[in-house]
Design a protein around this motif. Structure first.
Motif, short mmCIF file in Angstrom:
data_model
loop_
_atom_site.label_atom_id
_atom_site.label_comp_id
_atom_site.label_asym_id
_atom_site.label_seq_id
_atom_site.Cartn_x
_atom_site.Cartn_y
_atom_site.Cartn_z
N ASP A 72 38.05 42.84 32.06
CA ASP A 72 38.92 41.68 32.15
C ASP A 72 40.28 41.98 32.77
N ARG A 73 40.44 43.16 33.38
CA ARG A 73 41.71 43.53 34.00
C ARG A 73 41.50 43.84 35.48
N LYS A 74 42.43 43.37 36.30
CA LYS A 74 42.34 43.65 37.72
C LYS A 74 42.55 45.14 37.98
N GLU A 75 41.70 45.69 38.86
CA GLU A 75 41.79 47.11 39.20
C GLU A 75 41.61 47.30 40.70
N GLY A 76 42.44 48.15 41.29
CA GLY A 76 42.28 48.51 42.69
C GLY A 76 42.79 47.45 43.66
N HIS A 77 42.14 47.39 44.82
CA HIS A 77 42.60 46.55 45.93
C HIS A 77 42.15 45.10 45.75
N TRP A 78 43.11 44.16 45.85
CA TRP A 78 42.82 42.73 45.78
C TRP A 78 43.36 42.05 47.03
N LYS A 79 42.62 41.04 47.51
CA LYS A 79 43.05 40.27 48.67
C LYS A 79 43.24 38.80 48.29
N LYS A 80 44.30 38.23 48.84
CA LYS A 80 44.57 36.81 48.65
C LYS A 80 44.48 36.13 50.02
N THR A 81 43.65 35.08 50.13
CA THR A 81 43.47 34.39 51.40
C THR A 81 43.71 32.90 51.22
N SER A 82 44.13 32.26 52.30
CA SER A 82 44.39 30.82 52.26
C SER A 82 43.07 30.06 52.27
N ALA A 83 43.17 28.74 52.11
CA ALA A 83 41.98 27.90 52.08
C ALA A 83 41.23 27.92 53.41
N ILE A 84 41.93 28.25 54.50
CA ILE A 84 41.26 28.30 55.80
C ILE A 84 40.91 29.74 56.20
N GLY A 85 41.08 30.68 55.27
CA GLY A 85 40.63 32.04 55.50
C GLY A 85 41.66 33.02 56.02
N ASN A 86 42.94 32.63 56.14
CA ASN A 86 43.98 33.54 56.61
C ASN A 86 44.42 34.47 55.48
N LEU A 87 44.59 35.74 55.79
CA LEU A 87 45.02 36.72 54.80
C LEU A 87 46.48 36.48 54.42
N LEU A 88 46.75 36.37 53.12
CA LEU A 88 48.11 36.13 52.64
C LEU A 88 48.71 37.36 51.97
N ALA A 89 47.89 38.15 51.29
CA ALA A 89 48.42 39.31 50.57
C ALA A 89 47.32 40.32 50.31
N GLU A 90 47.73 41.58 50.25
CA GLU A 90 46.87 42.67 49.82
C GLU A 90 47.65 43.43 48.75
N GLU A 91 47.09 43.50 47.55
CA GLU A 91 47.82 44.10 46.44
C GLU A 91 46.98 45.14 45.72
N THR A 92 47.65 46.08 45.08
CA THR A 92 46.97 47.13 44.34
C THR A 92 47.31 46.99 42.86
N PHE A 93 46.27 46.95 42.03
CA PHE A 93 46.45 46.76 40.59
C PHE A 93 45.94 47.96 39.79
N LYS A 94 46.55 48.16 38.65
CA LYS A 94 46.08 49.13 37.67
C LYS A 94 46.33 48.54 36.29
N ASN A 95 45.27 48.42 35.50
CA ASN A 95 45.39 47.79 34.17
C ASN A 95 46.00 46.40 34.25
N ASN A 96 45.62 45.63 35.30
CA ASN A 96 46.04 44.24 35.46
C ASN A 96 47.50 44.08 35.86
N VAL A 97 48.14 45.18 36.27
CA VAL A 97 49.55 45.15 36.66
C VAL A 97 49.68 45.75 38.06
N LEU A 98 50.57 45.19 38.86
CA LEU A 98 50.80 45.74 40.20
C LEU A 98 51.25 47.19 40.10
N GLU A 99 50.53 48.06 40.79
CA GLU A 99 50.84 49.49 40.78
C GLU A 99 50.31 50.09 42.08
#
Length: 214
Positions: A72-99
């Motif tokens: 139930d916790r975000k881990e590793g590389h996550w991508k956020k994209t818009s409704a039309i498929g454009n990349l908005l963010a790439e983030e790295t998580f550890k234990n559900n926290v940005l790291e």
């Protein structure tokens, strides 16, 4: 001639059968791959790869998140994209926290800013503190559950959307510092460091306009 015709017909049937079996394999493989997305364990916790759709809210456009969960916790590389498929963010998580290293993009796909976050508190971390009753002066142990928190750390690069010019800001555990303090000798494209403490609000989370403090 009859034998030759039968042989050709047999080869044609075998080819059709092969293609049919291949098609079934592709469909089955696709179904299995889809079934492995957005899974929960017996305790209802999110596990493995997830794609989450977030609808439009209060005028803000919808988007989707894609990445992996562990218990139930975000881990590793996550991508956020818009409704039309454009990349908005790439983030790295550890234990559900940005790291770790993160990148953010303008709506047109150009890089907006990039840099690393450092986690200062783990989401769900339990601490016990003593609460003193003001009337009886009796101390009672109380458990508090902390929310995850991260701060900017190291060199952050910000890019102008029109010119692409890059500016730098420097952070040490969320506090702005100078280039010299981080050992960066290339200051030709460095932006003046803001005096205020770094905000945790993500670049894409707001409306794009930040209010000035003071």
């Amino acid at each position: 001639m009859s034998k030759i015709f039968n042989l050709c017909e047999s080869k044609e049937m075998m080819q059709k059968l092969f293609l049919y079996v291949l098609l079934l394999s592709v469909i089955a493989g696709s179904s299995m791959a889809q079934s492995k997305i957005n899974q929960r364990d017996a305790q209802g916790r999110k596990q493995g790869h997830w794609i989450e759709e977030v609808g439009e809210l209060r005028g803000e456009p919808g988007y989707s998140w894609e990445g992996d969960y562990r218990n139930d916790r975000k881990e590793g590389h996550w991508k956020k994209t818009s409704a039309i498929g454009n990349l908005l963010a790439e983030e790295t998580f550890k234990n559900n926290v940005l790291e770790g290293y993160c990148k953010y993009y303008f709506p047109d796909g150009k890089l907006s800013e990039e840099g690393a976050y450092m986690a200062t508190e783990i989401d769900g971390q339990r601490d016990t503190i003593m609460i003193i009753d003001p009337v009886t002066n009796v101390e009672t142990p109380t458990v508090i559950i902390r929310k995850g928190n991260s701060v900017r750390n190291g060199v952050w690069k910000l890019y102008d959307e029109e010119t692409g010019k890059m500016l730098k800001t420097y952070y040490k555990r969320g506090e702005t510092v100078t280039a010299e303090e981080l050992g960066d000798t290339d200051t030709t494209t460095t932006a003046p460091s803001p005096a205020a403490k770094a905000s945790f609000q993500l670049p894409h989370a707001g409306s794009g306009k930040q209010k000035k403090k003071g």
